[in-house]
Scaffold this motif. Sequence first.
Motif, PDB file in Angstrom:
ATOM      1  N   ASP A  73       0.836  -1.200   0.000  1.00 51.68           N
ATOM      2  CA  ASP A  73       0.000   0.000   0.000  1.00 51.68           C
ATOM      3  C   ASP A  73       0.872   1.251   0.000  1.00 51.68           C
ATOM      4  OD1 ASP A  73      -2.296  -1.490  -0.004  1.00 51.68           O
ATOM      5  OD2 ASP A  73      -2.618  -1.378   2.169  1.00 51.68           O
ATOM      6  N   GLU A  74       1.938   1.226   0.788  1.00 52.52           N
ATOM      7  CA  GLU A  74       2.858   2.369   0.822  1.00 52.52           C
ATOM      8  C   GLU A  74       3.532   2.567  -0.529  1.00 52.52           C
ATOM      9  OE1 GLU A  74       6.787   3.956   3.318  1.00 52.52           O
ATOM     10  OE2 GLU A  74       5.857   2.027   3.801  1.00 52.52           O
ATOM     11  N   ILE A  75       3.934   1.471  -1.166  1.00 47.03           N
ATOM     12  CA  ILE A  75       4.551   1.561  -2.491  1.00 47.03           C
ATOM     13  C   ILE A  75       3.566   2.142  -3.499  1.00 47.03           C
ATOM     14  CG2 ILE A  75       5.382   0.163  -4.422  1.00 47.03           C
ATOM     15  CD1 ILE A  75       6.760  -1.640  -2.376  1.00 47.03           C
ATOM     16  N   GLY A  76       2.313   1.708  -3.424  1.00 50.21           N
ATOM     17  CA  GLY A  76       1.297   2.245  -4.322  1.00 50.21           C
ATOM     18  C   GLY A  76       1.124   3.746  -4.157  1.00 50.21           C
ATOM     19  N   GLN A  77       1.159   4.223  -2.917  1.00 48.17           N
ATOM     20  CA  GLN A  77       1.039   5.651  -2.658  1.00 48.17           C
ATOM     21  C   GLN A  77       2.254   6.410  -3.172  1.00 48.17           C
ATOM     22  OE1 GLN A  77       0.344   6.043   1.543  1.00 48.17           O
ATOM     23  NE2 GLN A  77      -1.547   4.845   1.492  1.00 48.17           N
ATOM     24  N   LEU A  78       3.445   5.816  -3.008  1.00 47.44           N
ATOM     25  CA  LEU A  78       4.665   6.462  -3.504  1.00 47.44           C
ATOM     26  C   LEU A  78       4.649   6.566  -5.026  1.00 47.44           C
ATOM     27  CD1 LEU A  78       7.345   4.754  -1.228  1.00 47.44           C
ATOM     28  CD2 LEU A  78       6.773   7.182  -1.257  1.00 47.44           C
ATOM     29  N   VAL A  79       4.211   5.502  -5.687  1.00 49.60           N
ATOM     30  CA  VAL A  79       4.144   5.518  -7.149  1.00 49.60           C
ATOM     31  C   VAL A  79       3.161   6.582  -7.630  1.00 49.60           C
ATOM     32  CG1 VAL A  79       3.469   4.186  -9.176  1.00 49.60           C
ATOM     33  CG2 VAL A  79       4.866   3.124  -7.397  1.00 49.60           C
ATOM     34  N   ALA A  80       2.024   6.684  -6.961  1.00 50.27           N
ATOM     35  CA  ALA A  80       1.045   7.708  -7.332  1.00 50.27           C
ATOM     36  C   ALA A  80       1.610   9.104  -7.126  1.00 50.27           C
ATOM     37  CB  ALA A  80      -0.228   7.515  -6.515  1.00 50.27           C
ATOM     38  N   SER A  81       2.350   9.293  -6.029  1.00 51.87           N
ATOM     39  CA  SER A  81       2.954  10.595  -5.763  1.00 51.87           C
ATOM     40  C   SER A  81       4.014  10.941  -6.800  1.00 51.87           C
ATOM     41  CB  SER A  81       3.570  10.596  -4.364  1.00 51.87           C
ATOM     42  OG  SER A  81       4.250  11.801  -4.104  1.00 51.87           O
ATOM     43  N   LEU A  82       4.835   9.948  -7.161  1.00 51.32           N
ATOM     44  CA  LEU A  82       5.877  10.180  -8.175  1.00 51.32           C
ATOM     45  C   LEU A  82       5.251  10.488  -9.529  1.00 51.32           C
ATOM     46  CD1 LEU A  82       8.397   7.355  -7.215  1.00 51.32           C
ATOM     47  CD2 LEU A  82       8.712   9.813  -6.913  1.00 51.32           C
TER      48      LEU A  82
END
Length: 278
Positions: free
Chosen positions: A259-268
């Motif tokens: 979930d954290e990785i998904g949020q980071l990818v969306a932010s990037l």
Amino acid sequence: QAAAALRQSRLGEAWKACLEEFTAEKRSARRETRLRRLFRAVTHWCTGPMDEDTDPLEKACLYSLRTGQPAEQYAACRLVEASLCVGLLDGIGTSLDRQLRRIVETVQRATPVRVAAVRALAMSMWVLDHQEDAELFLDWMELVASQEYRNETTPAALRATALDAWTLAACNLSNFYISGQDDVNMGRGLAILELLCSVLEEDESKSWSMEVRAAAGQAISLINEARIAFGTMDDAENVTARRFKKGTWEGSKFEATMDEIGQLVASLATESRPHLSK
């Protein structure tokens, strides 16, 4: 057939001209020119194994790696990689493998040479497809991809290449070995998720580069695809099997990390939009 015969003829001519009395040439620049010419011949005209013995090729590359200048060493690494890729070599000898690893581990070496050595070793792992060797190689690449390696800051280009090499070597593993888990074993991809997540979180002051993040994203994509493809038999009844049915991270201890990785990818992705619009 005529075209294939012509390609083999041209490759044979380049092979003889470039490798004949290679070690007798004392100038590094001229040896580099020979290696680059043979690289072009291999990538343009080679369609598989040759009738000639490939020992002269390995010996020439080994000699260049041991005695040559950085530009010659880089050319030798690229030639080894290309020869493995097109099927000219079906593996590399112990001495050449050891020398390539020594180059990667020597922090004083030029970064492009270390990067090229990692690429050659990764292609060797891909060609050999030996699980025990692949496991050791994955362990090593995880160390090289960290921010510090052998008490020195790891160059961004080397970190990115190490992550690419990890992904390539992992492609030979089963989906379960990448993203599965049972009471005894945990997938190699699951073990590296924290490292990949930290790479995505890095900023410019911590050896950040677009290539490192892109390489981490490719590794995460492979891990996630393996998890999606990983399934159990329909009649599986135990709790562990049901938990890791096809396409789910739910219920596992890695759910929060993904979930954290998904949020980071969306932010990037949001951060990159202004750059893409330009």
